[in-house]
Design a protein around this motif. Structure first.
Motif, PDB file in Angstrom:
ATOM      1  N   ILE A  26       7.585  13.794  26.834  1.00  0.00           N
ATOM      2  CA  ILE A  26       7.313  13.594  25.124  1.00  0.00           C
ATOM      3  C   ILE A  26       6.929  12.064  25.156  1.00  0.00           C
ATOM      4  N   LEU A  27       5.704  11.899  24.663  1.00  0.00           N
ATOM      5  CA  LEU A  27       5.217  10.514  24.293  1.00  0.00           C
ATOM      6  C   LEU A  27       5.171  10.565  22.720  1.00  0.00           C
ATOM      7  N   LYS A  28       6.231   9.502  22.548  1.00  0.00           N
ATOM      8  CA  LYS A  28       6.331   8.940  20.995  1.00  0.00           C
ATOM      9  C   LYS A  28       5.183   8.099  20.713  1.00  0.00           C
ATOM     10  N   VAL A  29       4.737   8.332  19.612  1.00  0.00           N
ATOM     11  CA  VAL A  29       3.525   7.215  19.195  1.00  0.00           C
ATOM     12  C   VAL A  29       3.848   6.898  17.644  1.00  0.00           C
ATOM     13  N   TYR A  30       4.149   5.654  17.351  1.00  0.00           N
ATOM     14  CA  TYR A  30       4.520   5.289  16.117  1.00  0.00           C
ATOM     15  C   TYR A  30       3.197   4.391  15.770  1.00  0.00           C
ATOM     16  N   ASN A  31       2.949   4.985  14.326  1.00  0.00           N
ATOM     17  CA  ASN A  31       1.861   4.248  13.898  1.00  0.00           C
ATOM     18  C   ASN A  31       1.978   4.360  12.125  1.00  0.00           C
ATOM     19  N   GLU A  45      -3.722  14.984  24.830  1.00  0.00           N
ATOM     20  CA  GLU A  45      -2.722  15.856  25.569  1.00  0.00           C
ATOM     21  C   GLU A  45      -3.541  16.718  26.639  1.00  0.00           C
ATOM     22  N   LYS A  46      -4.952  17.279  26.256  1.00  0.00           N
ATOM     23  CA  LYS A  46      -5.698  17.996  27.196  1.00  0.00           C
ATOM     24  C   LYS A  46      -6.120  17.316  28.596  1.00  0.00           C
ATOM     25  N   TRP A  47      -6.773  15.834  27.953  1.00  0.00           N
ATOM     26  CA  TRP A  47      -7.241  14.707  28.877  1.00  0.00           C
ATOM     27  C   TRP A  47      -6.161  14.428  29.916  1.00  0.00           C
ATOM     28  N   TYR A  48      -5.006  14.297  29.445  1.00  0.00           N
ATOM     29  CA  TYR A  48      -3.791  13.830  30.321  1.00  0.00           C
ATOM     30  C   TYR A  48      -3.489  14.872  31.318  1.00  0.00           C
ATOM     31  N   LYS A  49      -3.508  16.129  30.781  1.00  0.00           N
ATOM     32  CA  LYS A  49      -3.312  17.088  31.770  1.00  0.00           C
ATOM     33  C   LYS A  49      -4.405  17.336  32.998  1.00  0.00           C
ATOM     34  N   ASP A  50      -5.584  17.011  32.404  1.00  0.00           N
ATOM     35  CA  ASP A  50      -6.741  17.071  33.431  1.00  0.00           C
ATOM     36  C   ASP A  50      -6.694  16.032  34.526  1.00  0.00           C
ATOM     37  N   VAL A  51      -6.289  14.876  34.149  1.00  0.00           N
ATOM     38  CA  VAL A  51      -6.465  13.730  35.136  1.00  0.00           C
ATOM     39  C   VAL A  51      -5.250  13.502  35.911  1.00  0.00           C
ATOM     40  N   THR A  52      -4.178  14.116  35.623  1.00  0.00           N
ATOM     41  CA  THR A  52      -2.799  13.855  35.945  1.00  0.00           C
ATOM     42  C   THR A  52      -2.005  15.196  36.634  1.00  0.00           C
ATOM     43  N   GLY A  53      -2.652  16.266  36.137  1.00  0.00           N
ATOM     44  CA  GLY A  53      -1.958  17.468  36.300  1.00  0.00           C
ATOM     45  C   GLY A  53      -0.539  17.685  35.745  1.00  0.00           C
ATOM     46  N   ASN A  54      -0.251  16.736  34.858  1.00  0.00           N
ATOM     47  CA  ASN A  54       1.158  16.755  34.205  1.00  0.00           C
ATOM     48  C   ASN A  54       0.971  17.080  32.753  1.00  0.00           C
ATOM     49  N   THR A  55       2.114  17.922  32.125  1.00  0.00           N
ATOM     50  CA  THR A  55       1.786  18.290  30.846  1.00  0.00           C
ATOM     51  C   THR A  55       2.669  17.177  30.144  1.00  0.00           C
ATOM     52  N   ILE A  56       1.918  16.750  28.751  1.00  0.00           N
ATOM     53  CA  ILE A  56       2.366  15.643  27.894  1.00  0.00           C
ATOM     54  C   ILE A  56       2.460  16.203  26.663  1.00  0.00           C
ATOM     55  N   LYS A  57       3.410  15.935  25.679  1.00  0.00           N
ATOM     56  CA  LYS A  57       3.446  16.499  24.224  1.00  0.00           C
ATOM     57  C   LYS A  57       3.685  15.222  23.511  1.00  0.00           C
ATOM     58  N   VAL A  58       2.810  14.564  22.671  1.00  0.00           N
ATOM     59  CA  VAL A  58       2.803  13.659  21.814  1.00  0.00           C
ATOM     60  C   VAL A  58       3.591  13.933  20.510  1.00  0.00           C
TER      61      VAL A  58
END
Length: 409
Positions: A26-31, A45-58
């Motif tokens: 889980i990536l917490k983004v404060y803005n 989230e899609k790009w991160y999955k494509d380039v790292t193979g890992n899932t991320i949730k913002v």
């Protein structure tokens, strides 16, 4: 590690990482609220999955007072370059980079190791020309003019207002070269703070309300006179109003401030790598343009793609943007609200962290906001109503007495 927040113009955009949960990072983004392009989070989230193979949730978290998020920082991790991913952070404007680097050098820190510019702008006044003419606000004098009592919507950001008023107070000294705007913005002396506090007290009767986001909507609906606001919010209001309301954005002659919001990674982050990927992704030109379109603010990115996208040949006047895009951009057909001319930038000081004076300034601002202002127009109206009722009663009594006298006769 030194406290980098004390040397930056403004770190309003801060990243934090929460440890792995249910096999997802889980990536917490404060803005700020309403301060990111539509669909950007999903694209990341899609790009991160494509380039790292890992899932991320913002997890996107907004706030009103970014000072609460200041912290010690982690350096940005650029090891992704080894994986063949472009370093889009190199596309930031020399104007932005030089400013950050200069501030960092004064503290012996390379600011580029810890922060990257996101969006930037300045502060001015947005007017509804139905009620206010441009020449009436060419000086910040209007803030002290009783003619505009209760007519000014004020951006709820004392840091910006402090720079405006200190520039106004020392305008003649700046013109003579006895001081300069950045020195005035940097040295928050007791004397200068007292001068600004006095001007605030004199300006308070003109302040109708205080807002962070709502001011742009209040101006776009056409019922309000003016707003001291940020240029991006002015741009949003102008576009939203369209042909229905004639709104104009002006930076008065005494000058204003120029600020920049940056991405940074708190020292408490558990996954600096994911946060670094986010920062790099936000610098990609197409993503930067999405954020510009949504917010009305200019990106810190100054690549040829950005310059081409913002150029509009239907705009007759040209703007000198050589300070931002380089020497070839001395006459660009571009919206001057989003990209101020070099002459406007030259009249701006750069917003900096208030350091140990932050609490003092906050207390002054809260006191000013809580000051009750008597609305003499309301009193006058109430007085007229009471007088009208009084006169009506006298007339009625007079007629009753006259009728009674006539009856007796």
């Amino acid at each position: 590690m030194k406290r980098l927040a004390s040397i930056l113009i403004a770190i309003f955009c801060v990243l934090g990482i929460q440890a792995q949960y249910d096999r997802q990072q889980i990536l917490k983004v404060y803005n700020w609220d309403e301060y990111i392009g539509e669909g950007v989070i999903e694209k990341f989230e899609k790009w991160y999955k494509d380039v790292t193979g890992n899932t991320i949730k913002v997890e996107y978290i907004t706030y009103d007072y970014p000072e609460k998020c200041f912290d010690q920082l982690n350096p940005i991790d650029t090891s992704f370059v080894k994986e063949g991913i472009p370093n889009w952070m190199k596309g930031t404007s020399p104007f932005i980079d030089d400013l950050l680097q200069h501030i960092g050098e004064t503290q012996g820190v390379n600011a580029h190791d810890y922060t990257v510019g996101y969006l930037w702008g300045n502060t001015g006044v947005l007017i509804n020309t139905k009620y206010v003419k441009p020449e009436e606000v060419y000086s910040w004098d209007f803030l002290l003019n009783p003619k505009y009592r209760g007519k000014v919507i004020m951006k709820d950001s004392f840091s910006d207002l402090y720079n405006i008023l200190i520039n106004y107070a020392f305008y003649e000294e700046v013109k003579m070269g006895a001081t300069n705007r950045n020195l005035l913005a940097t040295y928050l002396t007791n004397r200068n703070i007292a001068i600004v506090e006095d001007l605030l007290e004199r300006a308070r009767p003109q302040m109708k309300s205080f807002a962070v986001d709502d001011d742009k909507r209040l101006m776009a609906n056409g019922s309000n006179w003016m707003s001291v606001t940020w240029n991006g919010d002015a741009k949003w209001a102008i576009d939203e109003a369209g042909d229905k309301v004639d709104l104009q954005y002006i930076v008065p002659k005494e000058g204003s401030d120029c600020w920049m919001d940056c991405w940074a990674i708190p020292a408490c982050s558990k996954n600096t790598e994911a946060a670094s990927y986010w920062i790099n992704f936000m610098c990609r030109p197409d993503i930067a343009l999405l954020c510009m379109d949504e917010t009305g603010y200019s990106s810190a990115i100054a690549t040829p793609e950005i310059l081409k996208a913002v150029t509009d040949d239907s705009i007759k006047e040209t703007i000198d943007l050589s300070y931002f895009f380089g020497p070839s951009a001395t006459a660009v057909h571009v919206d001057s609200v989003m990209y101020p001319d070099k002459s406007t930038i030259d009249r701006c000081s750069y917003l900096r962290d208030s350091g140990d004076r932050q609490e003092v300034l906050r207390e002054i601002w809260e006191k000013i906001k809580e000051t009750r202002v008597t609305n003499y127009w309301h009193l006058a109206i109430i007085g007229c109503v009471v007088l009208a009722i009084f006169i009506t009663c006298i007339i009625i009594l007079h007629r009753l007495n006259k009728k009674k006298t006539t009856t007796k006769g």
